[in-house]
Design a protein around this motif. Structure first.
Motif, PDB file in Angstrom:
ATOM      1  N   HIS A  22       0.823  -1.216   0.000  1.00 36.20           N
ATOM      2  CA  HIS A  22       0.000   0.000   0.000  1.00 36.20           C
ATOM      3  C   HIS A  22       0.860   1.272   0.000  1.00 36.20           C
ATOM      4  O   HIS A  22       0.327   2.379   0.131  1.00 36.20           O
ATOM      5  CB  HIS A  22      -0.943   0.015   1.215  1.00 36.20           C
ATOM      6  N   LYS A  23       2.163   1.088  -0.167  1.00 35.57           N
ATOM      7  CA  LYS A  23       3.067   2.235  -0.178  1.00 35.57           C
ATOM      8  C   LYS A  23       3.692   2.412  -1.562  1.00 35.57           C
ATOM      9  O   LYS A  23       3.907   1.449  -2.298  1.00 35.57           O
ATOM     10  CB  LYS A  23       4.191   2.049   0.842  1.00 35.57           C
ATOM     11  N   GLU A 107       0.055   9.173   0.529  1.00 35.79           N
ATOM     12  CA  GLU A 107      -1.111   8.539   1.139  1.00 35.79           C
ATOM     13  C   GLU A 107      -1.121   7.041   0.824  1.00 35.79           C
ATOM     14  O   GLU A 107      -0.697   6.613  -0.252  1.00 35.79           O
ATOM     15  CB  GLU A 107      -2.406   9.178   0.612  1.00 35.79           C
ATOM     16  N   ASP A 108      -1.601   6.239   1.754  1.00 32.99           N
ATOM     17  CA  ASP A 108      -1.686   4.801   1.518  1.00 32.99           C
ATOM     18  C   ASP A 108      -2.572   4.492   0.316  1.00 32.99           C
ATOM     19  O   ASP A 108      -3.602   5.152   0.097  1.00 32.99           O
ATOM     20  CB  ASP A 108      -2.246   4.091   2.750  1.00 32.99           C
ATOM     21  N   THR A 110      -5.323   2.378  -1.294  1.00 36.59           N
ATOM     22  CA  THR A 110      -6.450   1.566  -0.845  1.00 36.59           C
ATOM     23  C   THR A 110      -7.374   1.326  -2.045  1.00 36.59           C
ATOM     24  O   THR A 110      -7.178   1.910  -3.113  1.00 36.59           O
ATOM     25  CB  THR A 110      -7.246   2.279   0.260  1.00 36.59           C
ATOM     26  N   THR A 113      -8.480   4.588  -3.463  1.00 37.81           N
ATOM     27  CA  THR A 113      -7.491   5.578  -3.872  1.00 37.81           C
ATOM     28  C   THR A 113      -7.823   6.099  -5.274  1.00 37.81           C
ATOM     29  O   THR A 113      -7.958   5.304  -6.218  1.00 37.81           O
ATOM     30  CB  THR A 113      -6.070   4.977  -3.868  1.00 37.81           C
TER      31      THR A 113
END
Length: 233
Positions: A22-23, A107-108, A110, A113
């Protein structure tokens, strides 16, 4: 520079495979004008694209030039002539908007996103094109290339600190000036060698000095190699 780009691309792939899914991995590439940062960044992005596989594992290159203030915005400045003469200096860029962009990439990732957009620069019309580059959730590696990607002054400094890697392309000052003069004539930025020399000494040179004196510490310094395309004159 292709060999260096290939080696570093392999390093980045190992790096991104070692961080949570998620990064994102964010790489800023800076250098003085004519250091070869754009050529190197394009090569790096191409090597990454060749090596990365899978729809959820991709790289993308974003140019800082998209954050140039438009000519309309330059016209509205207190001294428009100075703004045009010094176009390319850090204060002729929208630094705050650039910081917001880098912050959004941190931001992560997801299922919700959104696609994040970035501007590009249209050299034909000499103005930015908003929303021209789309960064999708599957773009795990984002390369941002430009003069001021990791300045140590406000508002730029926040963006620089959010980068995972800060790579600086090093070049001898006189060699950079020689490249600039030739490039300005070849590309039509200057009408002749005299104007090209003036631009190199009065705008590009000071910008380069400013970068060196006001950048965050690089995580890697890469020595620029001669570009044969700029030896035509």
């Amino acid at each position: 520079m292709d060999t260096i780009a290939a080696d570093l691309a392999a390093t980045l792939i190992t790096h991104v495979n070692g961080i949570p899914p998620h990064k994102r991995l964010l790489i800023g590439i800076a250098g003085v004008p004519a250091s070869g940062k754009s050529t190197f960044s394009l090569s790096l992005a191409a090597k990454l694209t060749e090596s990365l596989t899978g729809a959820q594992h991709a790289a993308i290159l974003v140019g800082l030039d998209g954050w140039h203030y438009s000519r309309k915005e330059l016209d509205a400045m207190p001294d428009p002539k100075l703004a045009y003469d010094r176009r390319g200096a850090h204060w002729t860029f929208d630094g705050a908007s650039y910081v917001s962009f880098i912050r959004s990439l941190r931001e992560d990732i997801t299922p919700r996103t959104p696609v994040i957009t970035a501007p590009s620069f249209d050299h034909a019309v000499k103005d930015p094109t908003p929303g021209a580059v789309a960064i999708h959730p599957y773009h795990r590696i984002v390369i941002v290339e430009g003069l001021y990607t990791f300045l140590s002054i406000d508002p730029w400094v926040e963006a620089g600190k959010l980068l995972d890697e800060r790579w600086f392309i090093h070049i001898d000052v006189l060699k950079a000036q020689d490249r600039l003069v030739k490039r300005h004539v070849i590309t039509g930025v200057a009408k002749d060698m005299d104007e090209a020399m003036w631009r190199a000494q009065e705008n590009d040179g000071p910008n380069g000095t400013f970068i060196i004196e006001n950048m965050l510490e690089p995580t890697k310094v890469i020595t620029s190699i001669d570009d044969p395309s700029l030896t035509l004159l």
